[in-house]
Design a protein around this motif. Structure first.
Motif, short mmCIF file in Angstrom:
data_model
loop_
_atom_site.label_atom_id
_atom_site.label_comp_id
_atom_site.label_asym_id
_atom_site.label_seq_id
_atom_site.Cartn_x
_atom_site.Cartn_y
_atom_site.Cartn_z
N LEU A 124 10.34 -4.31 -1.37
CA LEU A 124 9.53 -3.04 -1.51
C LEU A 124 10.30 -1.72 -1.70
N ALA A 125 11.36 -1.53 -1.13
CA ALA A 125 12.29 -0.65 -1.39
C ALA A 125 12.34 -0.30 -2.84
N THR A 126 12.71 -1.11 -3.74
CA THR A 126 12.95 -1.15 -5.11
C THR A 126 11.51 -0.69 -5.96
N VAL A 127 10.62 -1.43 -5.39
CA VAL A 127 9.24 -1.22 -6.29
C VAL A 127 8.61 0.05 -5.89
N VAL A 128 8.48 0.37 -4.52
CA VAL A 128 7.66 1.58 -4.25
C VAL A 128 7.85 2.88 -4.89
N THR A 177 3.46 -1.99 1.82
CA THR A 177 3.75 -3.50 1.41
C THR A 177 2.53 -4.01 0.98
N VAL A 178 1.19 -3.73 1.73
CA VAL A 178 0.16 -4.07 1.17
C VAL A 178 -0.36 -3.63 -0.20
N ILE A 179 -0.24 -2.31 -0.63
CA ILE A 179 -0.30 -1.73 -1.65
C ILE A 179 0.70 -2.43 -2.83
N ALA A 180 1.50 -2.35 -2.26
CA ALA A 180 2.39 -3.13 -3.53
C ALA A 180 2.27 -4.59 -3.79
N ARG A 181 1.98 -5.43 -2.83
CA ARG A 181 1.50 -6.82 -3.12
C ARG A 181 0.41 -6.91 -3.89
N THR A 241 2.24 3.37 7.23
CA THR A 241 3.13 2.73 7.77
C THR A 241 3.93 1.64 6.70
N GLU A 242 5.04 1.21 6.86
CA GLU A 242 5.72 0.39 6.14
C GLU A 242 4.67 -0.80 5.62
N TRP A 243 3.77 -1.39 6.39
CA TRP A 243 2.88 -2.51 6.15
C TRP A 243 2.05 -1.84 5.11
#
Length: 435
Positions: free
Chosen positions: A100-104, A126-130, A121-123
């Motif tokens: 997540l850190a490298t992609v976002v 995460t959902v947007i990246a996923r 939130t971090e979650w």
């Protein structure tokens, strides 16, 4: 206010917050709610700071590994494990945080700005990246702008709403990639088991939607039929019993399954002189009464039972050796280590053991022994093969302890769990259910 982001500054700020918690806040209720909200935004920003540092660590470690001549395909190995150890989480969670850190920051700039501002939130990040992972970079930027550029709107959206919006945009932009992703997801179908309270388990199946819906419909139909015919069990109970019967053959639709269970318990617990809890391999602690019930039930059904004595250390109660009459060839030694360690020995990683590992590498003259052995999950075993990872048994600790040193010089110790009180000698009851 932060001037620099370093351990001393963060620790000083945390100490101040800790001190403030020692007394009543003195706030009215409205201010309490506002402060809770402000702290939630602080938590969100703190996780974004962790992500930024994780991405920096990844870049730095890859550069160092490149300097050491590590092939490009293997660069980055071990970084997720370092992130996981720092965050006191499993290697799997560390991989997710690092990804997540490298992609976002690179591919979802609007999401990154909302995250570091404490708006999501971090979650949610995460959902947007996923949900955009199947898209090419240009389409991913487009979804990010549509969904996350309006921070006020994004902040008001629930997680399900974010998922639905991302999926709708992804389908509009590139339906072929969404279809390909679905097919890849179907190839990842699997079944997992997790401990649940009161000596129960959650058996979870990840299935294609048509199969999952069909299975649930069949089980529901069985439950409704049983209830209509006067079955005293609840519908949920009937559904669970039908599932077990279909798999193990008790309903006559399948051949009886041969299942092996490893139970570690003391001799006194086995014979009723103690209620020391037992350990069921693959699950965790179970009451002595249940362990005895399993053994007696196997005897009543004429099932095969194997016993092997495992000796506990006199001072710590942890497993220290096997019956001397057993041959210590690798398969049995590996099984002993698995029963001793129970789950992956990496701190905060509760994943199932997949590899029996030499704590001190075999290439560095590490012995193939119980003392130098540890049970690890596959990911953690691969992580410690990265450059400048060191591990080995830690002597004079009074228990089986492995000390691992990461490339940054941080040291972590893991200790084998206790399986019995020091007054008792544990044995393994290994029985095969033959139906």
């Amino acid at each position: 206010m932060f001037e620099t982001l370093d351990p001393a500054t963060v620790t000083e700020w945390r100490a101040g917050l800790t001190q403030a918690l020692e007394t009543d806040s003195g706030l009215d209720d409205a201010a309490r709610v506002d402060t809770i909200r402000a702290l939630e935004e602080l938590v969100c920003t703190a996780t974004a700071a962790q992500a930024a540092l994780a991405a920096e660590l990844d870049a730095s470690q890859r550069a160092e590994q490149s300097r050491l001549g590590v092939p490009a395909a293997r660069r980055g190995r071990g970084v997720a494990a370092q992130v996981a150890l720092a965050r006191r989480e499993s290697h799997h969670r560390g991989r997710l945080h690092l990804s997540l850190a490298t992609v976002v920051r690179r591919e979802l700039p609007h999401t990154w700005r909302a995250w570091r501002a404490g708006r999501i939130t971090e979650w949610t990040a995460t959902v947007i990246a996923r949900e955009t992972a199947c898209l090419d970079l240009e389409d991913r930027w487009a979804v990010d702008e549509t969904i996350a550029s309006d921070h006020d709107r994004l902040e008001r959206m629930g997680v399900r709403e974010v998922v639905a919006a991302c999926q709708a945009e992804a389908t509009r932009l590139d339906v072929a990639s969404v279809v390909a992703r679905r097919r890849r997801a179907e190839a990842d179908r699997h079944v997992t088991l997790r401990p649940a309270p009161d000596t129960m388990t959650w058996l979870t199946a990840l299935l294609p939607v048509k199969d999952g819906v069909a299975v649930l419909a069949a089980l529901t139909r069985a439950g409704d039929t049983a209830r209509a015919s006067g079955d005293p069990r609840g519908r949920g109970q009937v559904m669970a019993d039908t599932l077990v019967g279909a798999v193990l053959g008790d309903d006559g639709t399948a051949s009886p399954a041969r299942v092996a269970l490893d139970v570690v318990m003391t001799d006194q617990s086995l014979f009723g002189g103690s209620d020391e809890p037992a350990h069921l391999d693959g699950f965790g602690p179970i009451p002595a009464e249940l362990a005895r019930e399993l053994v007696v039930g196997a005897c009543d059904r004429d099932e095969t039972i194997w016993l092997r004595r495992l000796f506990a250390a006199p001072t710590t109660g942890e497993l220290a050796a096997m019956d001397a009459r057993a041959r210590l060839f690798p398969a049995r030694l590996a099984r002993f280590i698995r029963l001793r360690d129970r789950v992956c020995r990496t701190p905060w990683c509760d994943a199932p053991i997949r590899h029996t590992d030499h704590a001190t590498d075999h290439d560095a003259d590490g012995e193939t022994s119980a003392v130098n052995g540890q049970g690890l999950c596959e990911a953690c075993n691969h992580a410690k093969q990265a450059p400048r990872w060191r591990a080995g048994p830690s002597p004079n600790t009074g228990s089986h302890t492995v000390e691992t040193t990461t490339p940054t010089g941080h040291r972590y110790r893991s200790r084998a769990p206790t399986v019995a009180t020091v007054r008792e000698v544990p044995i393994r009851v290994d029985y095969v259910l033959t139906g």
